[in-house]
Design a protein around this motif. Structure first.
Motif, PDB file in Angstrom:
ATOM      1  N   ILE A  66       6.688 -15.485  -6.756  1.00 34.71           N
ATOM      2  CA  ILE A  66       7.742 -14.497  -6.526  1.00 34.71           C
ATOM      3  C   ILE A  66       7.103 -13.119  -6.359  1.00 34.71           C
ATOM      4  CG2 ILE A  66       8.119 -14.089  -8.982  1.00 34.71           C
ATOM      5  CD1 ILE A  66      11.098 -13.733  -8.390  1.00 34.71           C
ATOM      6  N   SER A  67       7.672 -12.311  -5.467  1.00 31.39           N
ATOM      7  CA  SER A  67       7.294 -10.903  -5.351  1.00 31.39           C
ATOM      8  C   SER A  67       8.358 -10.086  -6.062  1.00 31.39           C
ATOM      9  CB  SER A  67       7.209 -10.479  -3.884  1.00 31.39           C
ATOM     10  OG  SER A  67       6.102 -11.073  -3.268  1.00 31.39           O
ATOM     11  N   LEU A  68       7.938  -9.167  -6.892  1.00 35.09           N
ATOM     12  CA  LEU A  68       8.862  -8.312  -7.631  1.00 35.09           C
ATOM     13  C   LEU A  68       9.035  -7.015  -6.847  1.00 35.09           C
ATOM     14  CD1 LEU A  68       7.340  -8.951 -11.153  1.00 35.09           C
ATOM     15  CD2 LEU A  68       9.354 -10.025 -10.136  1.00 35.09           C
ATOM     16  N   THR A  69      10.265  -6.702  -6.462  1.00 38.30           N
ATOM     17  CA  THR A  69      10.515  -5.609  -5.534  1.00 38.30           C
ATOM     18  C   THR A  69      11.101  -4.347  -6.161  1.00 38.30           C
ATOM     19  OG1 THR A  69      12.667  -6.551  -5.013  1.00 38.30           O
ATOM     20  CG2 THR A  69      10.830  -7.205  -3.607  1.00 38.30           C
ATOM     21  N   ASP A  70      11.576  -4.420  -7.386  1.00 36.59           N
ATOM     22  CA  ASP A  70      12.224  -3.270  -8.011  1.00 36.59           C
ATOM     23  C   ASP A  70      11.205  -2.463  -8.813  1.00 36.59           C
ATOM     24  OD1 ASP A  70      14.033  -1.471  -9.029  1.00 36.59           O
ATOM     25  OD2 ASP A  70      14.962  -2.883 -10.428  1.00 36.59           O
ATOM     26  N   ASN A  71      10.733  -1.336  -8.252  1.00 39.37           N
ATOM     27  CA  ASN A  71       9.788  -0.477  -8.955  1.00 39.37           C
ATOM     28  C   ASN A  71      10.568   0.337  -9.975  1.00 39.37           C
ATOM     29  OD1 ASN A  71       8.397   2.180  -9.456  1.00 39.37           O
ATOM     30  ND2 ASN A  71       6.789   1.075  -8.384  1.00 39.37           N
ATOM     31  N   ILE A  72      10.265   0.126 -11.256  1.00 40.95           N
ATOM     32  CA  ILE A  72      11.003   0.834 -12.308  1.00 40.95           C
ATOM     33  C   ILE A  72      10.247   2.053 -12.822  1.00 40.95           C
ATOM     34  CG2 ILE A  72      12.275  -1.231 -12.963  1.00 40.95           C
ATOM     35  CD1 ILE A  72      10.426  -1.369 -15.450  1.00 40.95           C
ATOM     36  N   GLY A  73       9.148   2.412 -12.154  1.00 46.40           N
ATOM     37  CA  GLY A  73       8.368   3.582 -12.528  1.00 46.40           C
ATOM     38  C   GLY A  73       6.892   3.249 -12.642  1.00 46.40           C
ATOM     39  N   GLY A  74       6.072   4.134 -12.137  1.00 46.14           N
ATOM     40  CA  GLY A  74       4.631   3.920 -12.194  1.00 46.14           C
ATOM     41  C   GLY A  74       4.228   2.661 -11.442  1.00 46.14           C
ATOM     42  N   GLU A  75       3.441   1.827 -12.089  1.00 42.24           N
ATOM     43  CA  GLU A  75       2.962   0.588 -11.489  1.00 42.24           C
ATOM     44  C   GLU A  75       3.802  -0.617 -11.892  1.00 42.24           C
ATOM     45  OE1 GLU A  75       0.315   0.332  -9.350  1.00 42.24           O
ATOM     46  OE2 GLU A  75       0.334   2.517  -9.366  1.00 42.24           O
ATOM     47  N   ARG A  76       4.942  -0.424 -12.532  1.00 43.58           N
ATOM     48  CA  ARG A  76       5.727  -1.536 -13.074  1.00 43.58           C
ATOM     49  C   ARG A  76       6.806  -1.982 -12.087  1.00 43.58           C
ATOM     50  NH1 ARG A  76       5.444  -1.338 -18.761  1.00 43.58           N
ATOM     51  NH2 ARG A  76       3.325  -1.504 -18.008  1.00 43.58           N
ATOM     52  N   TYR A  77       6.829  -3.295 -11.810  1.00 47.25           N
ATOM     53  CA  TYR A  77       7.804  -3.901 -10.897  1.00 47.25           C
ATOM     54  C   TYR A  77       8.552  -5.005 -11.632  1.00 47.25           C
ATOM     55  CZ  TYR A  77       5.212  -1.470  -7.291  1.00 47.25           C
ATOM     56  OH  TYR A  77       4.613  -0.505  -6.533  1.00 47.25           O
ATOM     57  N   CYS A  78       9.852  -5.118 -11.358  1.00 45.81           N
ATOM     58  CA  CYS A  78      10.674  -6.126 -12.019  1.00 45.81           C
ATOM     59  C   CYS A  78      11.555  -6.843 -11.009  1.00 45.81           C
ATOM     60  CB  CYS A  78      11.564  -5.484 -13.088  1.00 45.81           C
ATOM     61  SG  CYS A  78      10.648  -4.786 -14.467  1.00 45.81           S
ATOM     62  N   GLY A  79      12.103  -7.940 -11.439  1.00 48.45           N
ATOM     63  CA  GLY A  79      13.063  -8.713 -10.663  1.00 48.45           C
ATOM     64  C   GLY A  79      13.818  -9.617 -11.614  1.00 48.45           C
ATOM     65  N   SER A  80      14.942 -10.152 -11.152  1.00 49.25           N
ATOM     66  CA  SER A  80      15.721 -11.037 -12.019  1.00 49.25           C
ATOM     67  C   SER A  80      16.324 -12.185 -11.216  1.00 49.25           C
ATOM     68  CB  SER A  80      16.828 -10.259 -12.739  1.00 49.25           C
ATOM     69  OG  SER A  80      17.790  -9.786 -11.823  1.00 49.25           O
TER      70      SER A  80
END
Length: 147
Positions: A66-80
């Motif tokens: 999976i590629s995580l597309t939601d950048n939540i700040g800095g270098e951190r990416y999330c997805g659900s």
């Protein structure tokens, strides 16, 4: 040197010689669900190269990149990912990435709003309740024993 120490030293030497790579993994503990929907949340400091494992709506264990597309700040990416469940189901999730110093996995239960209106309308969107989570990384394996 004892036999066990000799075997351990040989294993360490062999691991260094063949270039064994430690995988960074974060697993959310197993969670028993009381609602009818869960949301798995995965985060990584690398948007690509992630493999997630979770139970889908049919109760099958899914293991996929999976590629995580939601950048939540800095270098951190999330997805659900959302999945339907039956009350009493046991759910588990994990994320693995060879090139991320930080990983996060969580399981949220979707709680329907209480209905105080006798006409049948609800009082808003479902609420989320975190059931289990874990974070880790830094070239080590993080594991939590399921329930």
């Amino acid at each position: 040197m004892g036999k066990v120490a000799t075997i351990a030293a040989a294993a360490a030497l062999l691991a260094g010689a063949v270039g064994v790579t430690t995988v960074s993994t974060s697993e959310a503990q197993a969670a028993i669900v009381s609602g009818t929907e869960v949301r798995y949340v995965f985060c990584s400091d690398n948007p690509d190269g992630n493999t997630v494992t979770y139970f889908d709506s049919d109760g099958n264990l899914v293991d996929r990149p999976i590629s995580l597309t939601d950048n939540i700040g800095g270098e951190r990416y999330c997805g659900s990912i959302k999945a339907s469940v039956n009350p009493g189901d046991n759910r588990w999730a994990s994320i693995t990435n060879y090139d991320s110093p930080y990983l996060y996995a969580a399981i949220y239960e979707m709680i329907p709003p209480y209905n105080f209106n006798f006409l049948g309308s609800t009082l808003g969107p479902p609420q989320e309740h975190m059931l289990r989570w874990n974070e880790g990384g830094g070239a080590r394996t993080t594991a939590i024993t399921p329930l």
